[in-house]
Write a protein that holds these residues in place. Sequence first.
Motif, PDB file in Angstrom:
ATOM      1  N   PRO A 130       0.832  -1.207   0.000  1.00 15.70           N
ATOM      2  CA  PRO A 130       0.000   0.000   0.000  1.00 15.70           C
ATOM      3  C   PRO A 130       0.870   1.262   0.000  1.00 15.70           C
ATOM      4  O   PRO A 130       1.960   1.269   0.566  1.00 15.70           O
ATOM      5  N   THR A 131       0.374   2.290  -0.621  1.00 17.60           N
ATOM      6  CA  THR A 131       1.111   3.551  -0.678  1.00 17.60           C
ATOM      7  C   THR A 131       0.386   4.664   0.064  1.00 17.60           C
ATOM      8  O   THR A 131       0.953   5.728   0.309  1.00 17.60           O
ATOM      9  N   LYS A 132      -0.867   4.415   0.433  1.00 17.86           N
ATOM     10  CA  LYS A 132      -1.678   5.467   1.056  1.00 17.86           C
ATOM     11  C   LYS A 132      -2.233   4.964   2.384  1.00 17.86           C
ATOM     12  O   LYS A 132      -3.092   4.079   2.414  1.00 17.86           O
ATOM     13  N   PHE A 133      -1.714   5.506   3.494  1.00 18.42           N
ATOM     14  CA  PHE A 133      -2.182   5.133   4.833  1.00 18.42           C
ATOM     15  C   PHE A 133      -2.936   6.313   5.448  1.00 18.42           C
ATOM     16  O   PHE A 133      -2.600   7.474   5.205  1.00 18.42           O
ATOM     17  N   GLU A 134      -3.946   5.997   6.248  1.00 21.18           N
ATOM     18  CA  GLU A 134      -4.799   7.036   6.798  1.00 21.18           C
ATOM     19  C   GLU A 134      -5.025   6.833   8.296  1.00 21.18           C
ATOM     20  O   GLU A 134      -5.227   5.710   8.755  1.00 21.18           O
ATOM     21  N   LEU A 135      -4.991   7.931   9.028  1.00 17.34           N
ATOM     22  CA  LEU A 135      -5.337   7.932  10.451  1.00 17.34           C
ATOM     23  C   LEU A 135      -6.608   8.755  10.613  1.00 17.34           C
ATOM     24  O   LEU A 135      -6.692   9.890  10.140  1.00 17.34           O
ATOM     25  N   ALA A 136      -7.619   8.166  11.257  1.00 22.96           N
ATOM     26  CA  ALA A 136      -8.876   8.862  11.486  1.00 22.96           C
ATOM     27  C   ALA A 136      -9.250   8.738  12.965  1.00 22.96           C
ATOM     28  O   ALA A 136      -9.003   7.701  13.587  1.00 22.96           O
ATOM     29  N   ILE A 137      -9.847   9.788  13.511  1.00 18.15           N
ATOM     30  CA  ILE A 137     -10.184   9.831  14.934  1.00 18.15           C
ATOM     31  C   ILE A 137     -11.588  10.400  15.100  1.00 18.15           C
ATOM     32  O   ILE A 137     -11.957  11.379  14.445  1.00 18.15           O
ATOM     33  N   ASN A 138     -12.371   9.766  15.987  1.00 20.24           N
ATOM     34  CA  ASN A 138     -13.720  10.230  16.279  1.00 20.24           C
ATOM     35  C   ASN A 138     -13.730  10.877  17.667  1.00 20.24           C
ATOM     36  O   ASN A 138     -13.644  10.183  18.688  1.00 20.24           O
ATOM     37  N   LEU A 139     -13.807  12.206  17.707  1.00 13.20           N
ATOM     38  CA  LEU A 139     -13.747  12.932  18.980  1.00 13.20           C
ATOM     39  C   LEU A 139     -15.019  12.732  19.812  1.00 13.20           C
ATOM     40  O   LEU A 139     -14.969  12.783  21.042  1.00 13.20           O
ATOM     41  N   LYS A 140     -16.137  12.495  19.155  1.00  9.23           N
ATOM     42  CA  LYS A 140     -17.380  12.245  19.886  1.00  9.23           C
ATOM     43  C   LYS A 140     -17.267  10.943  20.685  1.00  9.23           C
ATOM     44  O   LYS A 140     -17.658  10.882  21.856  1.00  9.23           O
ATOM     45  N   THR A 141     -16.710   9.913  20.037  1.00 10.96           N
ATOM     46  CA  THR A 141     -16.512   8.628  20.725  1.00 10.96           C
ATOM     47  C   THR A 141     -15.478   8.784  21.832  1.00 10.96           C
ATOM     48  O   THR A 141     -15.624   8.220  22.919  1.00 10.96           O
ATOM     49  N   ALA A 142     -14.427   9.550  21.566  1.00 11.35           N
ATOM     50  CA  ALA A 142     -13.402   9.789  22.592  1.00 11.35           C
ATOM     51  C   ALA A 142     -14.013  10.452  23.821  1.00 11.35           C
ATOM     52  O   ALA A 142     -13.727  10.065  24.968  1.00 11.35           O
ATOM     53  N   LYS A 143     -14.870  11.438  23.605  1.00 13.62           N
ATOM     54  CA  LYS A 143     -15.513  12.136  24.711  1.00 13.62           C
ATOM     55  C   LYS A 143     -16.396  11.190  25.520  1.00 13.62           C
ATOM     56  O   LYS A 143     -16.411  11.221  26.759  1.00 13.62           O
ATOM     57  N   ALA A 144     -17.121  10.317  24.812  1.00 15.72           N
ATOM     58  CA  ALA A 144     -17.988   9.351  25.489  1.00 15.72           C
ATOM     59  C   ALA A 144     -17.179   8.393  26.353  1.00 15.72           C
ATOM     60  O   ALA A 144     -17.666   7.902  27.373  1.00 15.72           O
ATOM     61  N   LEU A 145     -15.927   8.141  25.954  1.00 18.98           N
ATOM     62  CA  LEU A 145     -15.044   7.250  26.716  1.00 18.98           C
ATOM     63  C   LEU A 145     -14.237   8.006  27.770  1.00 18.98           C
ATOM     64  O   LEU A 145     -13.449   7.395  28.504  1.00 18.98           O
TER      65      LEU A 145
ATOM     66  N   LYS B 287      -0.752  16.075  19.419  1.00 21.47           N
ATOM     67  CA  LYS B 287       0.206  15.453  18.494  1.00 21.47           C
ATOM     68  C   LYS B 287      -0.478  14.421  17.608  1.00 21.47           C
ATOM     69  O   LYS B 287      -0.215  14.340  16.402  1.00 21.47           O
ATOM     70  N   LEU B 288      -1.379  13.646  18.189  1.00 18.83           N
ATOM     71  CA  LEU B 288      -2.091  12.621  17.435  1.00 18.83           C
ATOM     72  C   LEU B 288      -3.105  13.258  16.480  1.00 18.83           C
ATOM     73  O   LEU B 288      -3.257  12.825  15.330  1.00 18.83           O
ATOM     74  N   LEU B 289      -3.764  14.298  16.961  1.00 17.92           N
ATOM     75  CA  LEU B 289      -4.735  14.996  16.107  1.00 17.92           C
ATOM     76  C   LEU B 289      -4.052  15.618  14.895  1.00 17.92           C
ATOM     77  O   LEU B 289      -4.629  15.660  13.795  1.00 17.92           O
ATOM     78  N   ALA B 290      -2.841  16.116  15.092  1.00 18.93           N
ATOM     79  CA  ALA B 290      -2.109  16.749  13.998  1.00 18.93           C
ATOM     80  C   ALA B 290      -1.750  15.750  12.888  1.00 18.93           C
ATOM     81  O   ALA B 290      -1.612  16.119  11.726  1.00 18.93           O
ATOM     82  N   LEU B 291      -1.604  14.489  13.286  1.00 13.33           N
ATOM     83  CA  LEU B 291      -1.252  13.459  12.309  1.00 13.33           C
ATOM     84  C   LEU B 291      -2.465  12.921  11.561  1.00 13.33           C
ATOM     85  O   LEU B 291      -2.321  12.252  10.530  1.00 13.33           O
ATOM     86  N   ALA B 292      -3.665  13.176  12.073  1.00 15.02           N
ATOM     87  CA  ALA B 292      -4.877  12.556  11.530  1.00 15.02           C
ATOM     88  C   ALA B 292      -5.247  13.121  10.158  1.00 15.02           C
ATOM     89  O   ALA B 292      -5.147  14.327   9.910  1.00 15.02           O
ATOM     90  N   ASN B 293      -5.664  12.229   9.274  1.00 13.77           N
ATOM     91  CA  ASN B 293      -6.187  12.625   7.971  1.00 13.77           C
ATOM     92  C   ASN B 293      -7.632  13.096   8.082  1.00 13.77           C
ATOM     93  O   ASN B 293      -8.108  13.867   7.267  1.00 13.77           O
ATOM     94  N   GLU B 294      -8.325  12.557   9.106  1.00 14.39           N
ATOM     95  CA  GLU B 294      -9.733  12.922   9.295  1.00 14.39           C
ATOM     96  C   GLU B 294     -10.049  12.916  10.794  1.00 14.39           C
ATOM     97  O   GLU B 294      -9.693  11.988  11.501  1.00 14.39           O
ATOM     98  N   VAL B 295     -10.708  13.974  11.241  1.00 11.80           N
ATOM     99  CA  VAL B 295     -11.156  14.069  12.633  1.00 11.80           C
ATOM    100  C   VAL B 295     -12.658  14.313  12.624  1.00 11.80           C
ATOM    101  O   VAL B 295     -13.127  15.325  12.091  1.00 11.80           O
ATOM    102  N   THR B 296     -13.401  13.372  13.174  1.00 13.10           N
ATOM    103  CA  THR B 296     -14.855  13.493  13.233  1.00 13.10           C
ATOM    104  C   THR B 296     -15.242  14.115  14.561  1.00 13.10           C
ATOM    105  O   THR B 296     -14.872  13.614  15.622  1.00 13.10           O
ATOM    106  N   GLU B 297     -15.956  15.238  14.508  1.00 10.90           N
ATOM    107  CA  GLU B 297     -16.354  15.958  15.732  1.00 10.90           C
ATOM    108  C   GLU B 297     -17.553  15.270  16.393  1.00 10.90           C
ATOM    109  O   GLU B 297     -18.414  14.743  15.703  1.00 10.90           O
TER     110      GLU B 297
END
Length: 328
Positions: free
Chosen positions: A296-311, A318-328
């Motif tokens: 593979p040549t294309k890797f993606e990091l995605a984070i769901n902040l709503k799920t993070a808040k629930a947890l 630093k992790l958010l800066a690396l993310a390709n997609e951040v779901t609010e």
Amino acid sequence: MRRREFITLLGGAAAWPLAARAQQPERMRRMGLLMGTADDREGQARVTALKQGLQELGWTDGGNIQIETRFGGADADRIRVHAAELVALAPDVIVGNATPVTRALRQATSSIPIVIVGVNDPVEQGFVSSLARPGGNITGFALIDFQMVGKWLEMLKEAAPSVTRAALMFSPDTSPHYYVYLRSFAAMPRSVAVEVTAAPVRDTAEVEEALTKLGREPGGGLIVAPDAFTVVHHQLLIRLAQQHRLPAVYGYRTYVAEGALMSYGPDPYDNFRRSASYVDRILKGAKPADLPVQQPTKFELAINLKTAKALGLIIPDKLLALANEVTE
């Protein structure tokens, strides 16, 4: 003059069949496609990506190529039946998705060219001799190699520092090679300080049992390895991880939009689009043995902040800066 006219006429008659043959339309080519996933939205999206890649190269399903598609749904028996069906059709090439599909196709034919898509470490699994020189009738596009899995653990620990033990979930029926992944975790630096254990599951009941057990005590985390079984049942995994308040990392970005905490891995649709290039080359005469397996040549990091808040998690900048997609 008569002799010259006769020769001219003869030459024209000889040339006519050649011209007629040249004007004949190119014969319809046949391609088999065996998916390890279910025939659902996710499975169809991957098929669409492959067909789009083929169309960009001049191959249109129902036009100059006929594509016979089967879905295995992570069912090993069904996959074997479909593999035999496709081989019996004697297509020009077969595209196979996932480990159980590759294994079934390999057992069914050693002559029909096979392009694999989304198979973890095909060398380790014995499908090809090497990435550079596959040998035999199999080549294609790998999903990830076993050295990448340590990143899942690192990212999970960064997102959820309280995690001290993590379960690597996979199906031993569809992906028995996942035990090899534990080697990578064993080689992780001690500073990560997370104990990783294998959590093999064969059906949804075992999934529920494993996650209930993991969530009983604090400090638990989940790594969902991308295989045919976890793809088919990913919605159940996401729901149970939320229910048991388990920080979890997955292999595919699309899961984050469905409520998964985070994901890191290659773009599966890009892999399918790229696989069209090998189908094209094989249909034009190339041999699988001469086409190197591509990573593979294309890797993606995605984070769901709503799920993070629930947890109750605060994702580091630093992790958010690396993310390709951040779901609010």
